[in-house]
Design a protein around this motif. Structure first.
Motif, short mmCIF file in Angstrom:
data_model
loop_
_atom_site.label_atom_id
_atom_site.label_comp_id
_atom_site.label_asym_id
_atom_site.label_seq_id
_atom_site.Cartn_x
_atom_site.Cartn_y
_atom_site.Cartn_z
N GLU A 96 0.84 -1.19 0.00
CA GLU A 96 0.00 0.00 0.00
C GLU A 96 0.88 1.25 0.00
O GLU A 96 2.06 1.20 0.31
N SER A 97 0.33 2.38 -0.33
CA SER A 97 1.08 3.63 -0.31
C SER A 97 1.51 3.96 1.10
O SER A 97 0.75 3.79 2.04
N SER A 231 8.48 4.11 -8.52
CA SER A 231 8.12 5.09 -9.55
C SER A 231 7.09 6.09 -9.06
O SER A 231 7.09 7.24 -9.51
N THR A 232 6.23 5.69 -8.12
CA THR A 232 5.19 6.61 -7.64
C THR A 232 5.73 7.68 -6.70
O THR A 232 5.00 8.60 -6.33
N GLU A 233 7.00 7.58 -6.29
CA GLU A 233 7.62 8.59 -5.42
C GLU A 233 8.82 9.27 -6.09
O GLU A 233 9.45 10.12 -5.50
N LYS A 308 6.87 -2.27 -4.62
CA LYS A 308 6.30 -1.19 -5.42
C LYS A 308 7.06 -1.00 -6.73
O LYS A 308 6.52 -0.50 -7.70
N ASP A 395 3.58 13.09 -9.08
CA ASP A 395 3.33 11.76 -8.51
C ASP A 395 1.83 11.51 -8.32
O ASP A 395 1.34 10.40 -8.51
N THR A 396 1.11 12.56 -7.93
CA THR A 396 -0.34 12.42 -7.75
C THR A 396 -1.05 12.12 -9.07
O THR A 396 -1.95 11.28 -9.13
N ILE A 398 0.17 10.55 -11.64
CA ILE A 398 0.44 9.16 -12.02
C ILE A 398 -0.35 8.18 -11.17
O ILE A 398 -0.93 7.21 -11.67
N ARG A 399 -0.42 8.45 -9.85
CA ARG A 399 -1.20 7.56 -8.98
C ARG A 399 -2.68 7.58 -9.33
O ARG A 399 -3.38 6.58 -9.14
N ASN A 400 -3.17 8.70 -9.85
CA ASN A 400 -4.59 8.82 -10.21
C ASN A 400 -4.90 8.32 -11.62
O ASN A 400 -6.03 8.47 -12.08
N THR A 407 2.02 12.95 -18.26
CA THR A 407 2.48 13.67 -17.07
C THR A 407 3.79 14.39 -17.34
O THR A 407 3.97 15.57 -17.00
#
Length: 539
Positions: A96-97, A231-233, A308, A395-396, A398-400, A407
């Protein structure tokens, strides 16, 4: 009947996270324990008769999971309050995040904080000459054009090292190469006063050596972030590191006049050089090249990073990168050229602003050296702030669900079109305060580029990111030399900074269009077989 239905159904692999029904579990797990051993097997009516072969098989699987969970709880696991719930461990292939509290206290943030400090020193050592050049020019009678040549001597060395340094980074890893780079550029900074007192050639050589050493800084930063951050961070991590880079400009520009007034013209060179030696000692003793080699990292954070990250990006588990990278194939792809053009334009604008703004405020708006340094420093503080906000937004997105390609194009468009418009406003500024406001807007929006092309290097070629960064940096250095030296000659010929700022604005627009047309956020195949192979990197 229930037993028959159970036997006719395919047996599924159930995980502990699936059994949250109170009918199946006697007691809720506590906040920090996985209480799977409390499962009452006699109540597992979903599987029919537990004496049947199917029921016995599932019962045995659950006992195995129970034993495993007891082994997990016996280990020392550090988790945040938001992630220590029953279902917080990785499922469906990923964790999880992480919460903000876990992120900000994590080992990976310590690594990026050290990178930010190194980049702050990198720019502070670089920018000292932008302030010292004013009294040095007066003392030696240098013209504007010759002052530009002296300032560009740093770029002569910076032109040499990025490709070779990037190749070394891909082969040996970012930790070792960064330590060597910081040690060498700190030595060059420390010896600059001695060089300036002896001869002009010695001064130019010292500044060139500074450039050689600093050429590895950004490839090392990219390498370490690719290893330590999922990648999400990653955009947020790059923004944090580059915030240090921009604050280094502000620190150098504001502290240099103060240190010069107290310790002479060469005071800041000595202070910043000594700080670099101290950083190397801390870096070697307190950080690790990869998460799995860190003795301080928690098991939770290590699992989070590894789960992740995509398996295709896991640089630790594959054969070595070749010492000689496939330059021909790298240069045959248009996404490579989009990065080269973006880095060239970014460096042109960066070094023109960095090198000439103190002189611009001094000559156009007639402020003294200390005030000129302050007016020039404010934009870099703005860049540090907007860069971090851009990282969070990137990052937001991409997560969405926004694609990585879109992006990166959004970030790069803001990072180039924004400064282009702001520089046009700067040419019309009538007061130092207005000029500083326009310059702050230009430099602040320029920070969005760090979440565009700079992160994109890791995405299209994660195992060649060092050499790819070196190639684009070399093009950027050529552009920076032309811009830095050209600005001096342009002002002498035309007699105005405004014309050169308008030219820079036009180039920003053209570079933005090129990047939008040819960039991508997807993996690009560079190896000879046509398939992209992961590589192991020794450290």
């Amino acid at each position: 009947m229930n037993s028959t239905l159970s036997l006719n159904r395919p047996v599924r692999n159930y995980t502990l996270g699936s059994f949250k029904n109170p009918k199946l579990i006697e007691a809720r797990p506590s906040r920090h324990q996985l209480r799977s051993h409390l499962i009452d097997f006699s109540k597992l009516k979903w599987f029919g008769n537990v004496n049947s072969r199917t029921g016995s098989s599932v019962q045995q699987q659950l006992r195995d999971y129970s034993c495993e969970s007891r082994r997990i709880t016996s280990r020392r696991i550090r988790v945040s309050s938001n992630d220590a719930q029953f279902g917080s461990f990785p499922n469906k292939g990923g964790a999880e995040s992480s919460s903000f509290a876990e992120f900000i206290t994590s080992e990976r943030v310590k690594v990026v904080a050290m990178l930010a400090l190194s980049l702050a020193l990198c720019n502070a050592d670089r920018v000292v000459m932008s302030v010292a050049i004013v009294p040095l020019s007066l003392a030696h009678g240098w013209s504007r054009s010759f002052s530009g040549i002296v300032q560009s001597s740093f770029l002569w060395g910076y032109l040499i090292s990025p490709i070779a340094g990037g190749t070394l980074v891909d082969y040996y890893g970012g930790k070792a190469v960064m330590a060597c780079g910081v040690a060498l550029w700190s030595l060059a900074t420390f010896l600059t006063p001695w060089a300036a007192e002896n001869s002009l050639l010695a001064l130019l050589f010292a500044r060139a050596m500074l450039g050689v050493a600093e050429g590895v800084a950004l490839p090392c930063m990219n390498n370490m972030i690719a290893r330590w951050f999922p990648s999400t961070e990653r955009a947020r991590a790059v923004a944090m590191a580059m915030a240090g880079f921009q604050l280094g400009n502000a620190i150098g520009l504001t502290l240099s006049p103060i240190l010069m007034s107290q310790g002479g013209i060469f005071g800041p060179f000595v202070i910043f050089g000594l700080c670099g030696f101290l950083w190397v000692l801390v870096w070697l003793s307190a950080t690790s090249s990869t998460p799995d080699r860190s003795p301080q990292i928690s098991k939770y954070e290590l699992d989070y990073i590894m789960n992740k990250r995509q398996k295709s990006h896991a640089v630790e588990s594959k054969p070595k990168t070749k010492m000689i990278p496939p330059f021909r194939r790298l240069l045959s792809k248009m996404p490579t050229w989009s990065l080269i053009v973006a880095n060239a334009m970014h460096s042109w604008g960066f070094f023109v602003i960095l090198s000439w703004m103190p002189i611009y405020f001094n000559s156009v708006h007639h402020v003294d050296l200390r005030q000129a340094a302050w007016f020039s420093a404010v934009p870099w503080c703005m860049m540090a702030l907007t860069g971090y906000l851009a990282g969070l937004w990137s990052d937001t997105l991409i997560r969405n669900g926004t694609s990585i390609t879109l992006t990166r194009k959004i970030m790069q468009s803001i990072g180039f079109v924004g400064p282009a418009v702001a520089l046009v406003g700067l040419t019309a500024a009538k007061t130092p305060s207005t000029a500083s406001a326009w310059l702050s807007l230009a430099v602040g929006l320029k920070a969005f580029s760090h979440c565009g092309f700079l992160v994109n290097l890791q995405e299209i070629a994660p195992h060649y990111s060092g050499v790819l960064h070196g190639l684009s940096n070399t093009a950027g250095t050529f552009a920076a030399i032309i811009g830095t030296v050209g600005a001096g000659f342009f002002v002498e010929l035309v007699g105005s900074f405004q014309g050169f700022l308008l030219l820079t604005s036009l180039l920003y627009f053209l570079a933005a269009l090129f990047y939008i047309k040819f960039s991508t956020g997807e993996r690009v195949h560079f190896d000879e077989s046509g398939q992209y192979h992961s590589h192991h990197i020794n450290t």
